[in-house]
Design an enzyme around this catalytic site. Sequence first.
Site, PDB file in Angstrom:
ATOM      1  N   GLY A 100       0.819  -1.212   0.000  1.00 12.93           N
ATOM      2  CA  GLY A 100       0.000   0.000   0.000  1.00 12.93           C
ATOM      3  C   GLY A 100       0.856   1.267   0.000  1.00 12.93           C
ATOM      4  O   GLY A 100       0.407   2.319  -0.471  1.00 12.93           O
ATOM      5  N   GLU A 103       1.609   1.824  -3.503  1.00  6.59           N
ATOM      6  CA  GLU A 103       0.343   2.189  -4.182  1.00  6.59           C
ATOM      7  C   GLU A 103      -0.006   3.653  -3.896  1.00  6.59           C
ATOM      8  O   GLU A 103      -0.486   4.363  -4.770  1.00  6.59           O
ATOM      9  CB  GLU A 103      -0.776   1.253  -3.724  1.00  6.59           C
ATOM     10  CG  GLU A 103      -0.532  -0.186  -4.210  1.00  6.59           C
ATOM     11  CD  GLU A 103      -1.595  -1.143  -3.743  1.00  6.59           C
ATOM     12  OE1 GLU A 103      -1.618  -1.458  -2.538  1.00  6.59           O
ATOM     13  OE2 GLU A 103      -2.414  -1.576  -4.565  1.00  6.59           O
ATOM     14  N   GLU A 123       2.435  -7.951  -1.711  1.00  7.39           N
ATOM     15  CA  GLU A 123       1.167  -8.493  -1.191  1.00  7.39           C
ATOM     16  C   GLU A 123       1.021  -9.988  -1.445  1.00  7.39           C
ATOM     17  O   GLU A 123       0.444 -10.714  -0.651  1.00  7.39           O
ATOM     18  CB  GLU A 123      -0.021  -7.745  -1.826  1.00  7.39           C
ATOM     19  CG  GLU A 123      -0.252  -6.347  -1.279  1.00  7.39           C
ATOM     20  CD  GLU A 123       0.534  -5.287  -2.032  1.00  7.39           C
ATOM     21  OE1 GLU A 123       1.546  -5.616  -2.684  1.00  7.39           O
ATOM     22  OE2 GLU A 123       0.133  -4.110  -1.960  1.00  7.39           O
TER      23      GLU A 123
HETATM   24  C1  LIG Z   1      11.019  -4.112   4.860  1.00  8.85           C
HETATM   25  C2  LIG Z   1      10.170  -3.894   6.096  1.00  8.85           C
HETATM   26  C3  LIG Z   1       9.165  -2.794   5.874  1.00  8.85           C
HETATM   27  C4  LIG Z   1      11.090  -3.459   7.270  1.00  8.85           C
HETATM   28  O1  LIG Z   1      11.986  -4.506   7.568  1.00  8.85           O
HETATM   29  P1  LIG Z   1      12.841  -4.484   8.920  1.00  8.85           P
HETATM   30  O2  LIG Z   1      13.435  -3.149   9.084  1.00  8.85           O
HETATM   31  O3  LIG Z   1      13.712  -5.672   8.884  1.00  8.85           O
HETATM   32  O4  LIG Z   1      11.800  -4.598  10.106  1.00  8.85           O
HETATM   33  P2  LIG Z   1      10.838  -5.809  10.469  1.00  8.85           P
HETATM   34  O5  LIG Z   1      11.405  -6.549  11.607  1.00  8.85           O
HETATM   35  O6  LIG Z   1      10.454  -6.572   9.292  1.00  8.85           O
HETATM   36  O7  LIG Z   1       9.539  -5.021  10.943  1.00  8.85           O
HETATM   37  C5  LIG Z   1       9.559  -4.187  12.087  1.00  8.85           C
HETATM   38  C6  LIG Z   1       8.235  -4.298  12.781  1.00  8.85           C
HETATM   39  O8  LIG Z   1       7.231  -3.746  11.948  1.00  8.85           O
HETATM   40  C7  LIG Z   1       6.185  -4.677  11.752  1.00  8.85           C
HETATM   41  N1  LIG Z   1       5.648  -4.461  10.395  1.00  8.85           N
HETATM   42  C8  LIG Z   1       6.336  -4.386   9.253  1.00  8.85           C
HETATM   43  N2  LIG Z   1       5.534  -4.143   8.219  1.00  8.85           N
HETATM   44  C9  LIG Z   1       4.294  -4.066   8.729  1.00  8.85           C
HETATM   45  C10 LIG Z   1       3.015  -3.831   8.157  1.00  8.85           C
HETATM   46  N3  LIG Z   1       2.861  -3.615   6.829  1.00  8.85           N
HETATM   47  N4  LIG Z   1       1.963  -3.836   8.969  1.00  8.85           N
HETATM   48  C11 LIG Z   1       2.100  -4.056  10.290  1.00  8.85           C
HETATM   49  N5  LIG Z   1       3.285  -4.276  10.905  1.00  8.85           N
HETATM   50  C12 LIG Z   1       4.358  -4.270  10.121  1.00  8.85           C
HETATM   51  C13 LIG Z   1       6.857  -6.031  11.910  1.00  8.85           C
HETATM   52  O9  LIG Z   1       5.905  -6.999  12.251  1.00  8.85           O
HETATM   53  C14 LIG Z   1       7.829  -5.737  13.029  1.00  8.85           C
HETATM   54  O10 LIG Z   1       7.128  -5.747  14.250  1.00  8.85           O
HETATM   55  P3  LIG Z   1       7.251  -7.000  15.232  1.00  8.85           P
HETATM   56  O11 LIG Z   1       8.705  -7.254  15.398  1.00  8.85           O
HETATM   57  O12 LIG Z   1       6.573  -8.120  14.530  1.00  8.85           O
HETATM   58  O13 LIG Z   1       6.538  -6.537  16.441  1.00  8.85           O
HETATM   59  C15 LIG Z   1       9.479  -5.197   6.489  1.00  8.85           C
HETATM   60  O14 LIG Z   1       8.887  -5.059   7.743  1.00  8.85           O
HETATM   61  C16 LIG Z   1       8.434  -5.648   5.543  1.00  8.85           C
HETATM   62  O15 LIG Z   1       8.736  -6.240   4.540  1.00  8.85           O
HETATM   63  N6  LIG Z   1       7.170  -5.395   5.886  1.00  8.85           N
HETATM   64  C17 LIG Z   1       6.021  -5.889   5.168  1.00  8.85           C
HETATM   65  C18 LIG Z   1       5.800  -5.158   3.884  1.00  8.85           C
HETATM   66  C19 LIG Z   1       4.565  -5.658   3.209  1.00  8.85           C
HETATM   67  O16 LIG Z   1       4.387  -6.819   2.990  1.00  8.85           O
HETATM   68  N7  LIG Z   1       3.689  -4.734   2.877  1.00  8.85           N
HETATM   69  C20 LIG Z   1       2.437  -5.037   2.253  1.00  8.85           C
HETATM   70  C21 LIG Z   1       1.340  -5.040   3.250  1.00  8.85           C
HETATM   71  S1  LIG Z   1      -0.199  -5.519   2.554  1.00  8.85           S
HETATM   72  C22 LIG Z   1      -0.681  -4.156   1.701  1.00  8.85           C
HETATM   73  O17 LIG Z   1      -0.018  -3.157   1.731  1.00  8.85           O
HETATM   74  C23 LIG Z   1      -1.922  -4.303   0.951  1.00  8.85           C
HETATM   75  C24 LIG Z   1      -2.440  -3.284   0.309  1.00  8.85           C
HETATM   76  C25 LIG Z   1      -3.631  -3.505  -0.509  1.00  8.85           C
HETATM   77  C26 LIG Z   1      -4.848  -2.859   0.038  1.00  8.85           C
HETATM   78  C27 LIG Z   1      -5.360  -3.513   1.206  1.00  8.85           C
HETATM   79  C28 LIG Z   1      -6.805  -3.198   1.364  1.00  8.85           C
HETATM   80  C29 LIG Z   1      -7.346  -3.996   2.475  1.00  8.85           C
HETATM   81  C30 LIG Z   1      -8.839  -4.031   2.556  1.00  8.85           C
HETATM   82  C31 LIG Z   1      -9.505  -4.765   1.448  1.00  8.85           C
HETATM   83  C32 LIG Z   1     -10.641  -5.546   1.928  1.00  8.85           C
HETATM   84  C33 LIG Z   1     -11.399  -6.123   0.756  1.00  8.85           C
HETATM   85  C34 LIG Z   1     -11.991  -7.442   1.073  1.00  8.85           C
HETATM   86  C35 LIG Z   1     -13.362  -7.346   1.622  1.00  8.85           C
HETATM   87  C36 LIG Z   1     -13.804  -8.690   1.938  1.00  8.85           C
HETATM   88  C37 LIG Z   1     -15.278  -8.705   2.096  1.00  8.85           C
HETATM   89  O18 LIG Z   1     -15.963  -8.497   1.101  1.00  8.85           O
HETATM   90  O19 LIG Z   1     -15.713  -8.925   3.228  1.00  8.85           O
END
Ligand SMILES: CC(C)(COP(=O)(O)OP(=O)(O)OC[C@H]1O[C@@H](n2cnc3c(N)ncnc32)[C@H](O)[C@@H]1OP(=O)(O)O)[C@@H](O)C(=O)NCCC(=O)NCCSC(=O)/C=C/CCCCCCCCCCCCC(=O)O
Length: 719
Positions: A100, A103, A123
């Site tokens: 996101g 995006e 994703e």
């Molecule tokens: C590269 C990173 C960003 C950073 O890496 P690093 O520095 O090594 O740190 P980490 O240890 O990985 O992370 C640190 C802590 O942060 C937490 N973290 C990281 N990212 C997220 C996040 N995105 N959300 C929450 N928390 C996050 C992580 O857990 C660590 O905390 P802890 O140690 O666990 O406590 C790396 O973190 C990384 O790669 N992150 C993930 C990136 C990623 O995958 N991003 C994509 C996320 S999904 C997204 O963005 C989707 C978007 C599309 C739209 C979504 C719309 C949703 C609603 C739609 C509903 C429709 C359906 C309806 C159904 C019905 O009809 O009912």
Amino acid sequence: MAAYKRVSESVALITLQNPPVNALSAAVRQGIVDTVERALSDPNVTAVVICGQNGVFCGGADIKEFGSNMSGPPLIPMIHAIESANKPVVAAIEGSALGGGLELALGCHYRIAHSKARLGLPEVSLGLLPAAGGSQRLPRLIGVPAALNLITTGRHVTAAEALQLGIVDQVTDHNTVDAAVKFALSVAGRSLDPRRISTYPCPQQPDLDALFEEVMQKVRRSARGAIAPIACVQAVRAAATLPYTQGMAREQELMATLFTSGQARALQYCFFAQRAVGRWRMPSGARWDTSKPRPVHKAAVIGLGTMGRGITVALAQTGLSVIAVETQEKQLMEAKQAVSGMLERGAKRRGVAPALDRIIYSQNIQAVADVDLVIEAVFEDVALKTKVFKQLSAVCKPGTLLCTNTSALDVDQLASETPNPELVVGMHFFAPAHVMKLLEVVYGPRSSPEAVATAMQLGKKMGKASVAVGNCRGFVGNRMLKPYVEQAFFLLEEGATPELVDRALEEFGFPMGVFTMSDLSGLDVGWRVRKGDGLVEPGGASGRSARVRQGRRYSPLGDLLCEHGRFGQKTCRGWYQYDKPGSRVARSDPWLHSFLEAYRAEHGLVARRIDHQEVLERCLYALINEGFHILDDGIAAGPEDIDVIYVSGYGWPRHRGGPMFYANMVGLAKVLERLEHYHQAHPDVPHLQPCSLLRRLVASGSPPIHRWGEVIKKLHSQL
Ligand SMILES: CC(C)(COP(=O)(O)OP(=O)(O)OC[C@H]1O[C@@H](n2cnc3c(N)ncnc32)[C@H](O)[C@@H]1OP(=O)(O)O)[C@@H](O)C(=O)NCCC(=O)NCCSC(=O)/C=C/CCCCCCCCCCCCC(=O)O
């Protein structure tokens, strides 16, 4: 939240504030909506810059919100409002712009990235697709083939590649926000129509149908049953063939199916499990946050067989100085050549210089005198390893950490042979060690928390999924593998073929079935271990005792194949046949089928029809049952540790979350019922007897996996 500030008089600077990665939580989305509105309605503002605090643009949607009722402004209209703005909006991308986050940036009119930034739409690895317009905007911006590649693999690209692809407009080595503000001022007042990606036609692509057909076939092959990569292809196809609004409707339709799927839950569980295992704890109460790792600058590897070579490469690629010791001259020369080759190939792939000069080779163990940590990787023989540990204790400077790469021997016993057992831990790598992601860090009762912390930190630096586990036979991964393989042998006795068992497991999502895997790793490996355990009787023995050892059912099938010289791929014969040594193409072998028939006849076994469901239940539930024993024994701190081990090192399909998560999804009561059923049918197989922890969990109402710890009464260990 999002902070609002006016800079350079007429630029509104919006800063996303949600540490650590500025995920787009409800509060952040609300903050963006409010601040964008404020900027657009302020006549003194001519341009807007969006950035993230603490050097991270945005890690995407807040994954933690996915499991709950999502409130707050939805992403799509929020991004649309930005794209439709009549003032230029510039994304200042530092750190990460993922999911996101990217995006959101694609909704902006311009994107400026720092040279160290990484961008991507990952994703798919969470069981989703880029459903905030990403699947529709990215192909319009960079073309269908490049967008398909990024969206179906979820890979992150560097700023340089993003610039080349056309995702960003400028890359800077300096302050990104300053560069973005300057850029915003320079474009203020220009027409924004050419900058709204949703209005672009998708770049023309010759033979679109053939391209999608080819990509779909490739994705289906590699997805191993995962549905998100397929939905990603379908969404990009919508971008390529439909007007934007209809494409968005298709994106939403596909997302609705994925969002509530078990696969998405499993993959999101894996994301958090991988991070949770870094917060390790030991039964003694020692923990990751109270144990200080020692610095490791110089390491040594003892023994340069297959494992030692891979470990040497992995250490050198991490930037450490390495002393690589092999006492046999011929072996040393061969290893030197092999290690250099691996380093050169790896460096070429990553576009860096090979770390050849980080390694000093020696035939003399005295060369390791000043290293901070040693990894012993000599032949799996307790007397030899004990001798090496004694030598190391005499040679190394005080405080050097002594690690063993054993996969089967007792780490405590080796530790007890040294004057400083607190400095000894197991570092169980998986072959090839420079490629495989998994590392089991094995602690004994006397391993110091500092030693565990050091090994865990080194594993992390090497890019491994490092999991701290207690010491027991087979540690976690191989201990659970034993009942799985055992069931597969029993199924052959009862009427199955290797082909049937492997097909069932591969359809479940394993990259290869148990018999193909056995052929690959070599049947002689298990044979040697069984011989050491006193289980092997030449000729498989005869009469009633032939299929019973140490009071329990035993299948000598693997031993008999080894007696026929069938060691797997390396001998062209195993459970399958191969055209040449090392060939990966397993062909059905009529000899094996006749052999199985003769074996059953000799032992009075009547072949029955076995279906895929029985294969899965017997093999997987036996493995899972052992997982419950491991939790009950305190060998693994939680189900996440087991799941990360299986997903990272044993080919368990990630979209099924790992064995313990899978049990939770299937339903603990069902797993218990099936184990009881099979144990009743096979009372001489102790591995099918349900573990008491499983019974306790079911009796407690089958709590969700994150609450199993409440039932695992206390973390105790057999150590
Ligand atoms: C590269 C990173 C960003 C950073 O890496 P690093 O520095 O090594 O740190 P980490 O240890 O990985 O992370 C640190 C802590 O942060 C937490 N973290 C990281 N990212 C997220 C996040 N995105 N959300 C929450 N928390 C996050 C992580 O857990 C660590 O905390 P802890 O140690 O666990 O406590 C790396 O973190 C990384 O790669 N992150 C993930 C990136 C990623 O995958 N991003 C994509 C996320 S999904 C997204 O963005 C989707 C978007 C599309 C739209 C979504 C719309 C949703 C609603 C739609 C509903 C429709 C359906 C309806 C159904 C019905 O009809 O009912």
